[in-house]
Design an enzyme around this catalytic site. Structure first.
Site, PDB file in Angstrom:
ATOM      1  N   GLU A 264       0.824  -1.212   0.000  1.00 60.40           N
ATOM      2  CA  GLU A 264       0.000   0.000   0.000  1.00 60.40           C
ATOM      3  C   GLU A 264       0.858   1.262   0.000  1.00 60.40           C
ATOM      4  O   GLU A 264       0.534   2.241  -0.680  1.00 60.40           O
ATOM      5  CB  GLU A 264      -0.951   0.003   1.200  1.00 60.40           C
ATOM      6  N   ARG A 268       0.438   3.699  -3.298  1.00 64.27           N
ATOM      7  CA  ARG A 268      -0.231   4.982  -3.034  1.00 64.27           C
ATOM      8  C   ARG A 268       0.770   6.120  -2.883  1.00 64.27           C
ATOM      9  O   ARG A 268       0.701   7.122  -3.596  1.00 64.27           O
ATOM     10  CB  ARG A 268      -1.101   4.876  -1.782  1.00 64.27           C
ATOM     11  N   ASP A 397      -4.222 -10.259  -8.306  1.00 62.41           N
ATOM     12  CA  ASP A 397      -4.579  -9.364  -9.410  1.00 62.41           C
ATOM     13  C   ASP A 397      -3.450  -8.552 -10.042  1.00 62.41           C
ATOM     14  O   ASP A 397      -3.100  -8.743 -11.205  1.00 62.41           O
ATOM     15  CB  ASP A 397      -5.716  -8.430  -8.971  1.00 62.41           C
ATOM     16  N   GLU A 531     -12.335  -0.680 -10.216  1.00 62.22           N
ATOM     17  CA  GLU A 531     -11.894  -1.640 -11.236  1.00 62.22           C
ATOM     18  C   GLU A 531     -12.820  -1.719 -12.445  1.00 62.22           C
ATOM     19  O   GLU A 531     -12.352  -1.897 -13.585  1.00 62.22           O
ATOM     20  CB  GLU A 531     -11.721  -3.024 -10.610  1.00 62.22           C
ATOM     21  N   THR A 617      -1.117   0.443 -10.275  1.00 62.87           N
ATOM     22  CA  THR A 617      -2.384  -0.161  -9.869  1.00 62.87           C
ATOM     23  C   THR A 617      -3.227   0.759  -8.998  1.00 62.87           C
ATOM     24  O   THR A 617      -4.350   0.411  -8.646  1.00 62.87           O
ATOM     25  CB  THR A 617      -2.130  -1.511  -9.169  1.00 62.87           C
TER      26      THR A 617
END
Length: 635
Positions: A264, A268, A397, A531, A617
């Site tokens: 994360e 981010r 994913d 998504e 992502t």
């Protein structure tokens, strides 16, 4: 024992002193020890000591120093189960201009100066069992870097872009522009309320009008600020962008001591800072990204170099998630570092970031893949799979996403990434892609050979990913993969269309006569996820089929109707009721991804053109490496 000879004409001098035999023995023993001590002290003197060089030849001095150094290195290596290449590297003495501009924070410059000093001997303890915690290690100080000074040539990079970042905006359809302006208004509304009630916290709680910090970012603050920066810039919300930039300059503190998710923080914070630097050229974003990137390196100190999922940003200790099977690392986490870490090396000139993620590739290529599939859990100690659970949704994913995007980001030169992606997609299509009785194509999950006919909202990114890969496939496979991408995107749209709110659930199933709907209460919520609209954006850009814009506009209306509250946007707990309960959380990724993808859906294709950019992502745009932007300059 030392034997003293009598000199001619003189009695033995111990006898002359009137010493008895026992006393003579003690005296001689003392004298022998004194001589040994004095001679031995020569070896403890520095190599540069003039007195030492009177007694020892140069070659002996050099070999003594070399032997001592080798012994120290050997001792450090034996106390660690990590290879030298897996240890974080201290920046060379010449690295300060590389990382720290005049605007860089003082603490960064101090850290770089400290890092250039000789480091203490490495101390590390890596255990394969227990709680999977690993003590931090510091590598031996590298030799002084004698290469020419380094800088990233930002102006050359900007000239290499084939399209203006914000596009040219020729004459456009008034309806399309009006819809884009509506999404821009939603972004401003979300930001203004965050700034008013939660600036500096990680997320806004819009119902209670306060901030939320959480425990995912290791004490870092301002996740929404960093996630929103590039969206504010692209939407030309200039005043709001300056507010966010000012917070990063004045209040974004990286000297924290807490337990953070490596994944994360990377997608981010590091991704958001890198993207904003590339968009604006503002040095503060680059220096913060590089400083934070260095704090993540100790997570790679494992026997295989596969990083653990949790790291203390202050101490450097790392460990695996408590819920991860047998202390394993998660495929979607260690497999979603490649884009950001290559850019950290690109901007710093320090190859260590790229080396870490390239080593992950080596481990994955070495281990056997069951049926050609990549399970979600891998041991960072042994480099073997821990469970044979395969998912294109959560836990797996973005690993697949980063394979095809690594190839695209390399300007289609990273053939290894392309082959890994092609092989993985072939195995996924063979074993996981299914069609329901009603004709809906979906991607099931695989548990040791047994299929679970469930598809998560997170897996709905795959329509866009497959379309992106299809665009660059051979002619014989291009249309096949574009059709597959369209079918999966259509299935995800059905999960929205079949709910009462026209928003999709966290997961939906294809069993017991149910198709594209959640069958469990725990899967009925929607937390502002991006998504599905991500796939709409890619499908629009690659096909220009107007249905994707129409589907995106349906999402905008549903968000306005069911998620917009007095002080921001909130997720909802049940998509199958028209009077949903709100979860009181405006996720940072709503500003980073959901609103950005919706905005781009109604932009011309040259706004953040896919010729120039790939999205990480978290939807942070990172540039395609059209050329080498490194420049050696004189100081």
């Amino acid at each position: 024992m030392v034997l003293l000879r009598k000199l001619p004409g003189m009695p033995g001098w111990p006898t002359a002193l009137g010493l008895r035999l026992p006393q003579k023995f003690l005296f001689l023993l003392f004298l022998s020890g004194l001589l040994t001590l004095c001679f031995g002290a020569l070896f403890l003197l520095p190599d540069s000591s003039r007195f030492k060089r009177l007694f020892l030849p140069r070659r002996a001095t050099a070999s003594t120093s070399s032997s001592s150094s080798a012994s120290s290195s050997s001792s450090a290596a034996s106390s660690s189960s990590t290879r030298d290449t897996d240890l974080p590297r201290s920046p060379p003495a010449a690295a300060e201009p590389r990382h720290a501009s005049p605007a860089a924070p003082r603490r960064l410059r101090e850290k770089l100066r400290a890092a250039a000093r000789p480091a203490p001997r490495a101390r590390q303890q890596v255990q394969g069992g227990g709680d999977g915690r690993a003590e931090p290690a510091t590598g031996a100080a590298p030799a002084r870097d004698t290469r020419a000074p380094f800088r990233f040539d930002y102006e050359r990079f900007r000239r290499s872009l084939r399209h203006p970042v914000r596009g040219r905006r020729p004459g456009e359809d008034p309806e399309t522009r009006a819809r884009r302006m509506k999404i821009k208004e939603m972004m401003k509304f979300a930001w203004d309320n965050y700034k008013l009630y939660a600036l500096g916290k990680n997320e806004l709680r819009p119902l209670t009008k306060n901030g939320h910090i959480g425990n995912m970012f290791g004490g870092l603050r301002g996740a929404t600020v960093v996630d929103a920066l590039d969206t504010l810039y692209i939407m030309e919300l200039e005043e709001e962008f300056q507010e966010a930039k000012k917070w990063v300059e004045k209040s974004f503190d990286l000297n924290v001591n807490g337990e953070a998710s490596l994944f994360e923080v990377n997608i981010r914070y590091v991704g958001g800072l890198l993207a904003t630097y590339y968009l604006t050229g503002e040095e503060v974003f680059k220096s913060k990204a590089l400083e934070l990137g260095e704090k993540l390196l100790p997570a790679f100190n494992t026997p295989t170099g596969i990083p653990r999922g949790v790291i203390n940003l202050g101490s450097g200790m790392s460990w695996s998630w408590g819920w991860a099977s047998a202390g394993s690392s998660i495929l979607a986490e260690f497999g979603t570092l490649h884009l950001e870490f290559l850019h950290l090396s690109e901007l710093s000139g320090n190859p260590v970031f790229a080396e870490k993620v390239m080593n992950i590739r080596k481990v994955l290529n070495r281990v056997e893949k069951p049926q050609g599939l990549y399970p979600n859990f891998l041991s960072p100690v042994t480099g073997n799979w821990v469970q044979h659970h395969v998912s294109i949704g959560g836990l797996g994913d973005s690993f697949y996403e980063y394979l095809i995007k690594s190839w695209l980001m390399s300007d289609k030169k990273d053939s290894e990434a392309k082959k890994m992606y092609d092989d993985a997609l072939e195995a996924i299509e063979k074993h996981l892609v299914k069609k329901s009785a009603g004709g809906l194509t979906y991607i099931a999950e695989w548990r040791g050979g047994v299929l679970d006919h469930k598809m998560g909202h997170l897996a709905c990114f795959s329509g866009g990913m497959i379309a992106l890969g299809a665009e660059h496939a051979g002619e014989e496979r291009k249309q096949h993969y574009m059709d597959l991408a369209a079918e999966i995107t259509s299935t995800c749209h059905e999960s929205y269309a079949r709910s009462d709110t026209k928003l999709g659930p966290e997961a939906f199933r294809f069993d017991a006569g149910t198709e594209a709907m959640a069958t469990r209460l725990s899967e009925r919520y929607y937390i502002l996820r991006p998504e599905v609209v991500e796939s709409y954006m890619y499908m629009w850009r690659l096909t220009h089929d107007p249905k994707y814009r129409q589907w995106g506009w349906e999402v905008v209306k549903a968000l306005e109707k069911h998620c917009r509250v007095e002080a921001g946007f909130s997720g909802i707990r049940d998509v199958y009721t028209t009077t949903p309960t709100h979860d009181n959380m405006q996720q940072s990724f709503f500003l980073a991804e959901t609103l950005k993808y919706l905005y781009l859906l109604f932009c011309e294709d040259d706004v953040l053109s896919l010729d120039d950019w790939v999205f990480n992502t978290e939807a942070h745009p990172l540039p395609v490496n059209h050329t080498n932007f490194k420049a050696s300059v004189q100081q």
